[in-house]
Design an enzyme around this catalytic site. Sequence first.
Site, PDB file in Angstrom:
ATOM      1  N   TYR A  42       0.684  -1.274   0.016  1.00 39.53           N
ATOM      2  CA  TYR A  42       0.032   0.059   0.044  1.00 39.53           C
ATOM      3  C   TYR A  42       0.830   1.272  -0.032  1.00 39.53           C
ATOM      4  O   TYR A  42       0.453   2.470  -0.380  1.00 39.53           O
ATOM      5  CB  TYR A  42      -1.041  -0.155   1.247  1.00 39.53           C
ATOM      6  CG  TYR A  42      -2.048  -1.140   1.179  1.00 39.53           C
ATOM      7  CD1 TYR A  42      -2.459  -2.012   0.365  1.00 39.53           C
ATOM      8  CD2 TYR A  42      -2.539  -1.271   2.473  1.00 39.53           C
ATOM      9  CE1 TYR A  42      -2.909  -3.010   0.536  1.00 39.53           C
ATOM     10  CE2 TYR A  42      -3.594  -2.196   2.593  1.00 39.53           C
ATOM     11  CZ  TYR A  42      -3.736  -3.298   1.685  1.00 39.53           C
ATOM     12  OH  TYR A  42      -4.633  -4.209   1.753  1.00 39.53           O
ATOM     13  N   HIS A 100       0.647 -11.758   2.148  1.00 36.16           N
ATOM     14  CA  HIS A 100      -0.400 -11.075   1.387  1.00 36.16           C
ATOM     15  C   HIS A 100      -0.968 -11.743   0.318  1.00 36.16           C
ATOM     16  O   HIS A 100      -2.380 -11.750   0.295  1.00 36.16           O
ATOM     17  CB  HIS A 100       0.169  -9.622   0.911  1.00 36.16           C
ATOM     18  CG  HIS A 100      -0.832  -8.648   0.625  1.00 36.16           C
ATOM     19  ND1 HIS A 100      -0.603  -7.205   0.668  1.00 36.16           N
ATOM     20  CD2 HIS A 100      -2.093  -8.676   0.290  1.00 36.16           C
ATOM     21  CE1 HIS A 100      -1.532  -6.634   0.340  1.00 36.16           C
ATOM     22  NE2 HIS A 100      -2.781  -7.309   0.045  1.00 36.16           N
TER      23      HIS A 100
END
Length: 268
Positions: A42, A100
């Site tokens: 991110y 992730h």
Amino acid sequence: MYKINIPSPGFGTFRLSGESLKHSIHTAIDAGFRHIDTAQIYKNEDEVGQAIEKSSIPRDEIFLTTKVWFDEFGREDFEQSVKDSLSWLRTDYVDLLLIHWPSPNNAVPMEEYLQCLMNCENKGYTRAVGVSNFTIPLLEKAFSIIGKDNIAVNQIEIHPHFQNKKLVNYCQANGIAVVGYMPLGKGQVMDDPVLQKIAKEHDTSPATIALAWQMQQGIIPIPASTDPEHIKSNLLAAELRLSPEQMKKIAALDTGERLIDPDFAPDW
């Protein structure tokens, strides 16, 4: 039932950045959120860390999650990437560290990156570990490598139009908490007539209904927002109870269509 206690709902930070992200986190914490979710990819861990550091709530009262990106899965890169995340986040530890996505095409063997994940827990960089975007076969393989008891969470896409029921049921039956990302379906829930009707019955928004529906099933949603009113109403979902009939109507909305399906995704 689960290995760790995760505040629900959480506050997601996907696609948020800069001053608006920091302001949103302050608004969320002031409203009562105690669970913040971020990730290396991110590129906002620095802002998240600054916001938490400057909040009025002590670090140990905030549940913080970050996720390791698959470019860092190699044994020589994994731990350093986590140390870098901790530095950005201005903390000595995270409460939850996730893989992730599974390594695309198994470029890095699961045995290698899951052992690196466990090493981070053993060294105190995180209080618990888990995975994200893992299918049932991938979870079964992970169980065989590090043991079911070591996997606290599977973070997966869930919203009324994509309910992922088989995977949710499997995780919960095996004591793995389910954290649902994209819980408002990129805002599509706002236009759903069924959710609109139920929202009117509760004098609230379709978004709050969608979150309450997930929480009533034991799913931990992590909505993201920069709107103060939306942030506050998202938190109110924890107090709302839907009737069995309303739950049934929402269950019928499942289209089976994912919103997040990158080319590196596993074989769903």
